[in-house]
Design a protein around this motif. Structure first.
Motif, short mmCIF file in Angstrom:
data_model
loop_
_atom_site.label_atom_id
_atom_site.label_comp_id
_atom_site.label_asym_id
_atom_site.label_seq_id
_atom_site.Cartn_x
_atom_site.Cartn_y
_atom_site.Cartn_z
N SER A 1 0.81 -1.22 0.00
CA SER A 1 0.00 0.00 0.00
C SER A 1 0.84 1.26 0.00
O SER A 1 0.49 2.25 -0.65
CB SER A 1 -0.95 0.00 1.21
OG SER A 1 -0.21 0.04 2.43
N ASN B 1 -8.62 -6.22 0.90
CA ASN B 1 -8.04 -5.02 0.31
C ASN B 1 -7.80 -5.26 -1.18
O ASN B 1 -6.66 -5.43 -1.61
CB ASN B 1 -6.74 -4.66 1.03
CG ASN B 1 -6.97 -4.32 2.49
OD1 ASN B 1 -7.37 -3.22 2.82
ND2 ASN B 1 -6.72 -5.29 3.38
N HIS C 1 -7.64 -3.49 -3.71
CA HIS C 1 -6.81 -2.54 -4.46
C HIS C 1 -5.34 -2.95 -4.47
O HIS C 1 -4.57 -2.46 -5.30
CB HIS C 1 -6.97 -1.13 -3.89
CG HIS C 1 -6.59 -0.99 -2.45
ND1 HIS C 1 -7.28 -1.63 -1.44
CD2 HIS C 1 -5.60 -0.28 -1.84
CE1 HIS C 1 -6.73 -1.31 -0.28
NE2 HIS C 1 -5.71 -0.51 -0.49
N ILE C 2 -4.93 -3.86 -3.56
CA ILE C 2 -3.54 -4.32 -3.54
C ILE C 2 -3.43 -5.84 -3.54
O ILE C 2 -2.32 -6.39 -3.49
CB ILE C 2 -2.77 -3.77 -2.31
CG1 ILE C 2 -3.46 -4.21 -1.00
CG2 ILE C 2 -2.62 -2.26 -2.39
CD1 ILE C 2 -2.65 -3.90 0.24
N SER C 3 -4.56 -6.54 -3.58
CA SER C 3 -4.54 -8.00 -3.42
C SER C 3 -3.74 -8.70 -4.52
O SER C 3 -3.16 -9.76 -4.30
CB SER C 3 -5.98 -8.55 -3.39
OG SER C 3 -6.66 -8.24 -4.60
#
Length: 506
Positions: free
Chosen positions: A136, A162, A164-166
């Motif tokens: 992140s 999460n 958006h970063i998985s």
């Protein structure tokens, strides 16, 4: 963490990385309580009106970590009761230190372009904190490994929570079959090296770089050997390459030892906190694995909980052929941890003489103290030791500090006395040689530093040294003076063990 703690000399908060989000803006518990109702019940106010939390309450520390990750990093996070609860500022310090290593030209980057950095988190735990923060904050890719069902389940939950970063994070299970394969491979490698001969297949493997030279055994006691699940060897897949690995190892040999600090409660299961041989055995296994994986990683790194172990591990790394070894200190409140990094890739730096050491903050642990010896007695010894050379010493018994001012002549006398006692000669680089300066300049310039002593656990004191004037032309002698002081105090107060190696190669 409940407010900005200013140092008496007006300096910055020590131990916090300058790029750490919390370096100049520590968490405001009052603000967080007003924004997150779930955190509000854990916040109370001191007589002077400062918001605080009870650090011995696991639920309070877990909720603090949850709201910090959500408020400051946009991360949705949770762990079940009893799992190790990380402190966010401390974990960020480690990540930013690795960022510094990767940005430096000590070990050149292996890729020709600016590829996304890829790290391996050894024992990521249910919290999966390093991959989450690294992805992140810096956009790094991660593989996080662990072997318990709880850790794998909740690490995956935290990654999937999460999205958006998985895509940047893989959670990899370490299985029992890997353990057996790994243990047999290591045992066979040691057996071949001890016999002084290799069969044809082993010779071929070594020529191909799959096996390293024998790793010297530093602890023959079987009880001190690591015998847990595999760490890197057998978990890293063929053809994979990483910029770094990182690890928050099991620091202790028993849960009784792990519970010695009654002032905090960060949780932690035996699988997370304890292993046979403690952190020394665990990190030694990382070192053993690294001698076989070699250039698979640009940097190998680990946290270390005890300065004594740090010194021993540094010595072991030079013995197994590391080209570069770097250390740092992470300080949060009154807890110190150290960072250890090494590489087998060719270094682009020439050897730097010891006087170039830029450490302005140094520390060591005094362990095994008798009951009659406390922080005050150590402070008195510090004052006496340094005053014997004529240095000015200002003792503050309330703050448990000694402020020292020493001229070049006094530093010279002190170092020469120590070296004479060891039947050695002291030598300085020209720019630091007292005899190379004029008498007027020698009288004007001075080394100014502070020594702080406080108790970590019963029988153990932490001694810290801070350089107060970095502009002095002899500031480079601070580390020499401090390491001499370390030897003096260890020899006087520590019982039942050999003094730690003080001079760490940089």
């Amino acid at each position: 963490m409940g407010g900005k703690r200013k140092r008496k000399n007006g300096g910055e908060r020590r131990g916090t990385h300058p790029r750490n989000k919390y370096s100049d803006n520590p968490p405001d518990f009052g603000l967080l309580a007003s924004l997150y109702p779930s955190f509000e019940p854990y916040v109370f106010y001191s007589r002077d009106g400062r918001p605080k939390i009870d650090w011995t309450d696991f639920n309070a520390t877990r909720e603090l970590t949850r709201v910090l990750l959500l408020h400051d990093h946009g991360l949705d996070w949770w762990i079940p009761d009893g799992q190790l609860c990380p402190t966010v500022p401390n974990r960020l310090n480690y990540i930013h230190w690795i960022e510094d290593l990767l940005a430096s030209d000590i070990i050149p980057a292996t890729s020709a372009d600016d590829d996304v950095k890829k790290g391996f988190d050894i024992g990521t735990g249910a919290n999966c904190i390093y991959p989450l923060l690294g992805a992140s904050v810096l956009g790094w890719k991660f593989v996080g490994s662990d072997f318990t069902d709880v850790a794998i389940e909740w690490a995956n939950r935290n990654v999937k929570s999460n999205p958006h970063i998985s895509d940047l994070i893989e959670v990899r299970r370490v299985g029992t079959e890997d353990k057996l394969h790994n243990m047999e491979e290591l045992q066979n490698a040691h057996k071949c090296s001890s016999e002084g001969s290799l069969d044809a297949s082993s010779t071929k493997a070594r020529d191909a770089g799959l096996l390293a030279s024998p790793v010297p055994e530093t602890h023959s006691d079987a009880k001190k050997s690591y015998n847990g699940p595999p760490i890197l060897l057998g978990i890293v897949k063929g053809g994979e390459n990483f910029d770094f690995c990182m690890c928050n190892p099991p620091f202790f040999e028993s849960m009784e030892e792990a519970g010695l600090n009654p002032k905090t409660s960060c949780g932690g299961t035996p699988d997370e906190m304890v292993c046979s041989g403690g952190e020394h055995a665990f990190i030694t296994r990382i070192i053993e694995d690294s001698t076989k994986l070699k250039h698979t990683f640009r940097w190998y790194t680990s946290m270390v909980g005890r300065k004594l172990n740090l010194n021993i591990l540094v010595s072991e790394l030079w013995k197994v052929g590391a080209t570069v070894v770097k250390t740092t200190e992470f300080v949060q409140g009154r807890t110190s941890r150290w960072g250890l990094a090494w590489s087998f890739l060719p270094s682009s730096h020439r050897k730097i003489s010891s006087h170039k050491n830029e450490d302005n903050n140094l520390s060591f642990m005094l362990e095994g103290l008798q009951r009659q010896h406390g922080a005050f007695h150590v402070l008195q010894s510090v004052q006496s030791y340094l005053a014997n050379s004529g240095a000015s010493c200002k003792l503050d018994t309330a703050a448990f500090t000694v402020d020292i001012t020493a001229s070049k002549d006094q530093v010279d006398a002190l170092l020469k006395t120590e070296m004479h006692n060891k039947s050695e000669a002291v030598s300085y680089p020209d720019e630091l040689n007292p005899s190379s300066s004029s008498n007027d300049q020698r009288q004007m310039d001075a080394l100014r530093f502070r020594i702080l002593v406080f108790q970590q656990i019963p029988g153990t004191l932490l001694v810290r040294g801070t350089l107060l004037d970095r502009t002095s032309s002899i500031s480079g002698l601070f580390s020499l003076i401090f390491h001499h002081l370390e030897e003096v105090l260890i020899n006087k107060f520590s019982t039942g063990r050999v003094s730690a190696v003080s001079n760490i190669r940089r």
